[in-house]
Design a protein around this motif. Structure first.
Motif, short mmCIF file in Angstrom:
data_model
loop_
_atom_site.label_atom_id
_atom_site.label_comp_id
_atom_site.label_asym_id
_atom_site.label_seq_id
_atom_site.Cartn_x
_atom_site.Cartn_y
_atom_site.Cartn_z
N UNK A 13 0.55 -1.29 -0.12
CA UNK A 13 -0.37 0.20 0.23
C UNK A 13 1.06 1.27 -0.34
N UNK A 14 0.50 2.34 -0.89
CA UNK A 14 1.63 3.04 -0.95
C UNK A 14 0.89 4.10 -2.05
N UNK A 15 -0.37 5.15 -1.19
CA UNK A 15 -0.68 6.66 -1.61
C UNK A 15 0.22 7.08 -1.18
N UNK A 16 1.10 7.62 -1.08
CA UNK A 16 1.83 8.77 -2.06
C UNK A 16 3.33 8.46 -2.15
N UNK A 17 3.41 8.26 -3.00
CA UNK A 17 4.66 7.54 -4.15
C UNK A 17 5.87 8.10 -3.25
N UNK A 18 5.40 9.22 -4.28
CA UNK A 18 6.48 10.54 -4.12
C UNK A 18 6.88 10.37 -1.86
N UNK A 19 6.29 10.35 -1.09
CA UNK A 19 7.42 9.97 -0.45
C UNK A 19 7.78 8.39 -0.42
N UNK A 45 -6.14 -3.53 8.93
CA UNK A 45 -6.00 -2.19 8.41
C UNK A 45 -5.30 -1.29 9.41
N UNK A 46 -5.10 -1.78 10.86
CA UNK A 46 -4.59 -0.61 11.75
C UNK A 46 -3.38 -0.29 11.37
N UNK A 53 -2.91 7.29 8.44
CA UNK A 53 -4.07 8.60 9.11
C UNK A 53 -4.86 7.36 8.51
N UNK A 54 -5.95 7.54 8.89
CA UNK A 54 -7.60 6.49 8.69
C UNK A 54 -7.71 6.48 7.20
N UNK A 55 -7.67 5.00 7.22
CA UNK A 55 -8.23 5.29 5.90
C UNK A 55 -9.30 4.25 5.90
N UNK A 56 -11.33 4.89 4.65
CA UNK A 56 -11.55 4.39 4.13
C UNK A 56 -12.02 2.92 4.13
#
Length: 269
Positions: A13-19, A45-46, A53-56
């Protein structure tokens, strides 16, 4: 014990690839010599919530389900993983996949579980899987059809305030939702369980009858009941548009899964 050359990849899981921040959330193992393809995701998902941060949860479950379905379809076309790298390069959402890495495998199931525990793991408490579902999973693995099955999303029947969750699904012109059913030795308890499944199946059929057809398929463990009880339950299920199979005689269901997997592969060519 004989060893086979396998290949594994991590699903991350990589929501912000640039980071350049990512978490391992799944594992893929391919062992061509054993005709084994394993795909598994962590159910919790913890860790994701702590890092990003909390994800749906509905979103996380949806992207896992979508990725697993597409990956299984890709590996069905090329079970050796020949097109895997090309498939990975097309990923554009919050999931990324590592390159395939070599691994020696002797017992595919045990080595897959070991790799998953070491590299991904389950942090959140896991609800114990019902025994009949474990028997169902073992039967699908034994007959090498698990790779042709999907993990369907929960079926929402809002008009009845009901949600139905099953472990497996496949398409044969109507989408089949497969679950196991243990039939207790006590007749009253057996009738209660069968009645519940018949009602659920009837409501599912009615809800989707005018749109995308969906049907409940039940594999029952009737080992503690006589054949007459099985035939009585089947008659009731037929009236509710629910398909019933015996756990000790799954060949008709297995054949249907294999036949339709082959048919869908021809259509994609």
């Amino acid at each position: 014990m004989e060893h086979h050359q396998g290949k594994y990849a991590l699903v991350q899981f990589c929501p912000v690839p640039e980071r350049l921040e990512f978490l391992n959330i799944g594992l893929v193992l391919i062992v061509p010599g054993l005709h084994f393809v394993g795909v598994r995701f962590a159910r919790g998902h913890s860790r994701i919530d702590r890092v990003f941060g909390r994800q749906p949860k509905s979103y996380l479950n949806a992207i896992k389900h979508s990725f697993e379905s597409r990956l299984r379809s890709e590996l069905w076309r090329s079970p050796t993983g020949a097109g895997f790298e090309e498939f990975v390069q097309k990923r554009a959402n919050d999931i990324r996949v590592s390159r395939l890495l070599p691994v020696q495998v002797s017992d595919a199931e045990a080595d897959f579980d070991r790799l998953f525990d070491e590299l991904v793991g389950e942090e959140d408490p896991v609800v114990r899987e019902p025994r009949v579902r474990r028997k169902l999973r073992d039967a699908f693995r034994k007959h090498k059809v698990e790779q042709f099955l999907e993990s369907p999303e929960e079926v929402d029947l809002p008009e009845y305030g009901l949600k139905v969750s099953v472990p497996y699904g496949y398409q044969n012109g109507c989408y089949n939702l497969i679950d196991g059913m243990r039939v207790p030795s006590n007749v009253s308890d057996g009738l209660r369980e069968a009645g519940k499944r018949s009602m659920e199946g009837g409501l599912i059929w009615r809800h989707f009858e005018q749109g995308q057809c969906k049907r409940l398929v039940v594999v029952g463990d009737f080992s503690q009941q006589p054949n007459a009880f099985y035939h009585a339950v089947k008659e009731q299920f037929d009236a509710s548009h629910v398909r019933l199979h015996r756990l000790d005689d799954m060949r008709p269901l297995l054949n249907d899964i294999l036949d339709n997997a082959e048919e869908h592969r021809k259509l994609r060519r």
